[in-house]
Design an enzyme around this catalytic site. Structure first.
Site, mmCIF file in Angstrom:
data_model
loop_
_atom_site.group_PDB
_atom_site.id
_atom_site.type_symbol
_atom_site.label_atom_id
_atom_site.label_comp_id
_atom_site.label_asym_id
_atom_site.label_seq_id
_atom_site.Cartn_x
_atom_site.Cartn_y
_atom_site.Cartn_z
ATOM 1 N N HIS A 1 0.834 -1.206 0.000
ATOM 2 C CA HIS A 1 0.000 0.000 0.000
ATOM 3 C C HIS A 1 0.872 1.262 0.000
ATOM 4 O O HIS A 1 0.615 2.206 -0.737
ATOM 5 C CB HIS A 1 -0.903 0.047 1.240
ATOM 6 C CG HIS A 1 -1.951 -1.024 1.302
ATOM 7 N ND1 HIS A 1 -2.165 -1.781 2.430
ATOM 8 C CD2 HIS A 1 -2.848 -1.469 0.394
ATOM 9 C CE1 HIS A 1 -3.157 -2.629 2.213
ATOM 10 N NE2 HIS A 1 -3.582 -2.473 0.976
ATOM 11 N N LYS B 1 -16.218 -7.930 5.262
ATOM 12 C CA LYS B 1 -15.042 -8.436 5.979
ATOM 13 C C LYS B 1 -15.126 -8.102 7.458
ATOM 14 O O LYS B 1 -15.524 -6.997 7.825
ATOM 15 C CB LYS B 1 -13.760 -7.787 5.415
ATOM 16 C CG LYS B 1 -13.430 -8.182 3.977
ATOM 17 C CD LYS B 1 -12.131 -7.495 3.548
ATOM 18 C CE LYS B 1 -11.802 -7.725 2.076
ATOM 19 N NZ LYS B 1 -10.668 -6.893 1.628
ATOM 20 N N ARG C 1 -2.498 -5.963 -8.318
ATOM 21 C CA ARG C 1 -1.489 -7.004 -8.190
ATOM 22 C C ARG C 1 -1.650 -8.013 -9.317
ATOM 23 O O ARG C 1 -1.444 -7.686 -10.465
ATOM 24 C CB ARG C 1 -1.594 -7.679 -6.807
ATOM 25 C CG ARG C 1 -0.993 -6.845 -5.699
ATOM 26 C CD ARG C 1 -1.486 -7.288 -4.355
ATOM 27 N NE ARG C 1 -2.952 -7.157 -4.281
ATOM 28 C CZ ARG C 1 -3.674 -7.401 -3.209
ATOM 29 N NH1 ARG C 1 -3.096 -7.805 -2.129
ATOM 30 N NH2 ARG C 1 -4.973 -7.222 -3.215
ATOM 31 N N SER D 1 -3.102 -7.772 2.842
ATOM 32 C CA SER D 1 -3.441 -7.617 4.263
ATOM 33 C C SER D 1 -3.910 -8.946 4.836
ATOM 34 O O SER D 1 -3.592 -9.284 5.981
ATOM 35 C CB SER D 1 -4.527 -6.556 4.442
ATOM 36 O OG SER D 1 -4.068 -5.301 4.012
HETATM 37 P P1 ADP Z 1 -9.992 -3.615 -0.307
HETATM 38 O O1 ADP Z 1 -10.464 -4.016 1.049
HETATM 39 O O2 ADP Z 1 -10.782 -2.538 -0.956
HETATM 40 O O3 ADP Z 1 -9.750 -4.761 -1.254
HETATM 41 P P2 ADP Z 1 -7.214 -3.270 0.506
HETATM 42 O O4 ADP Z 1 -7.051 -2.529 1.768
HETATM 43 O O5 ADP Z 1 -6.956 -4.739 0.534
HETATM 44 O O6 ADP Z 1 -8.612 -2.892 -0.085
HETATM 45 O O7 ADP Z 1 -6.288 -2.634 -0.620
HETATM 46 C C1 ADP Z 1 -6.489 -1.315 -1.081
HETATM 47 C C2 ADP Z 1 -5.885 -1.169 -2.466
HETATM 48 O O8 ADP Z 1 -4.503 -1.469 -2.445
HETATM 49 C C3 ADP Z 1 -6.491 -2.101 -3.513
HETATM 50 O O9 ADP Z 1 -6.553 -1.395 -4.734
HETATM 51 C C4 ADP Z 1 -5.515 -3.232 -3.597
HETATM 52 O O10 ADP Z 1 -5.551 -3.865 -4.861
HETATM 53 C C5 ADP Z 1 -4.207 -2.479 -3.394
HETATM 54 N N1 ADP Z 1 -3.154 -3.324 -2.866
HETATM 55 C C6 ADP Z 1 -3.233 -4.175 -1.825
HETATM 56 N N2 ADP Z 1 -2.043 -4.798 -1.620
HETATM 57 C C7 ADP Z 1 -1.190 -4.320 -2.571
HETATM 58 C C8 ADP Z 1 0.171 -4.580 -2.908
HETATM 59 N N3 ADP Z 1 0.882 -5.478 -2.250
HETATM 60 N N4 ADP Z 1 0.719 -3.898 -3.948
HETATM 61 C C9 ADP Z 1 -0.036 -3.019 -4.625
HETATM 62 N N5 ADP Z 1 -1.322 -2.736 -4.384
HETATM 63 C C10 ADP Z 1 -1.899 -3.371 -3.364
#
Ligand code: ADP
Length: 163
Positions: free
Chosen positions: A17, A41, A90, A128
Site C-alpha cells: 500500500h 469483511k 497485483r 493484508s
Molecule cells: P480492499 O479491502 O478494498 O480490497 P485493501 O485494503 O486490501 O482494499 O487494498 C487497497 C488497495 O490497495 C487495492 O486497490 C488493492 O488492490 C491495493 N493493494 C493491496 N495490496 C497491494 C500490494 N501489495 N501492492 C499493490 N497494491 C496493493
C-alpha cells in the site's frame, strides 16, 4: 487542484500500500487515503486503529491526508472534489474485482476516473489477508509491513510473539 482518493480497508496497511501511496501521490496535488468499512469483511483492527497506523506510516508523504469514512465512495469523492480514484493492481486475481468496481463507479459517477498502479514486483505477493494470517501464527513480518505496523501486529498477537 487535482485531488485523488485511494480507498481501501487497510487492515493493516502493508508495504505494498505504501508503495502505491508514494507513487500515486506524485500523480495528484492531494492524495486522500480513505479507510472504509468493508461490510463483507470482519476486521482485525478497528477503523480508528487503521487510521492511526496510516497516519504514522505516511508522514513522509507531504501531500497525503488520511481519513475514514462510511457510505458511498462516489458521494464522498464528489464532496471532497476528487476526480481520480487510485487503486493498486497485483495479479490477475485483482483484475476481475477491480474491473467490475471501476465500471460500476463509471456508471454511477461518470466524472470520476479510476486509475490503476501496477504493484511493484517485490510487493506483488503482499496482501493484508496474508499478513493477518502470518501474524496470527507468529510469523516473521519484517519487510512486509512498516515497522510501526509490525509492532501493532505483535501487540495484537502478544502470546505468539513472546521473546
Ligand atoms: P480492499 O479491502 O478494498 O480490497 P485493501 O485494503 O486490501 O482494499 O487494498 C487497497 C488497495 O490497495 C487495492 O486497490 C488493492 O488492490 C491495493 N493493494 C493491496 N495490496 C497491494 C500490494 N501489495 N501492492 C499493490 N497494491 C496493493
Amino acid at each position: 487542484m487535482r485531488i485523488g482518493i485511494c480507498p481501501g480497508s487497510f487492515d493493516p496497511v502493508t508495504n505494498g500500500h505504501i508503495d502505491i501511496f508514494e507513487r500515486g501521490s506524485k500523480l495528484v496535488d492531494r492524495l486522500i487515503v480513505a479507510v472504509f468499512e468493508n461490510p463483507t469483511k470482519k476486521p482485525l483492527f478497528s477503523m480508528a486503529e487503521r487510521e492511526a497506523m496510516l497516519h504514522e506510516t505516511t508522514r513522509h508523504i507531504a501531500n497525503i491526508e488520511v481519513v475514514s469514512f462510511g457510505g458511498l465512495l462516489n458521494q464522498y469523492a464528489i464532496e471532497r472534489g476528487a476526480t481520480i480514484i487510485i487503486r493498486g493492481l497485483r495479479a490477475l486475481t485483482d483484475f476481475e474485482y477491480e474491473f467490475q468496481r471501476a465500471l460500476l463507479m463509471k456508471k454511477v459517477e461518470p466524472t470520476i476516473e479510476t486509475v490503476f498502479i501496477m504493484a511493484s514486483t517485490q510487493h506483488s505477493y503482499i496482501s493484508s489477508t496474508g499478513i493477518r494470517e502470518l501474524a496470527c501464527f507468529g510469523g516473521k513480518l519484517e519487510g512486509l509491513v512498516p515497522s510501526y505496523v509490525e509492532g501493532e501486529l505483535k501487540l495484537k498477537f502478544k502470546d505468539k510473539y513472546k521473546a
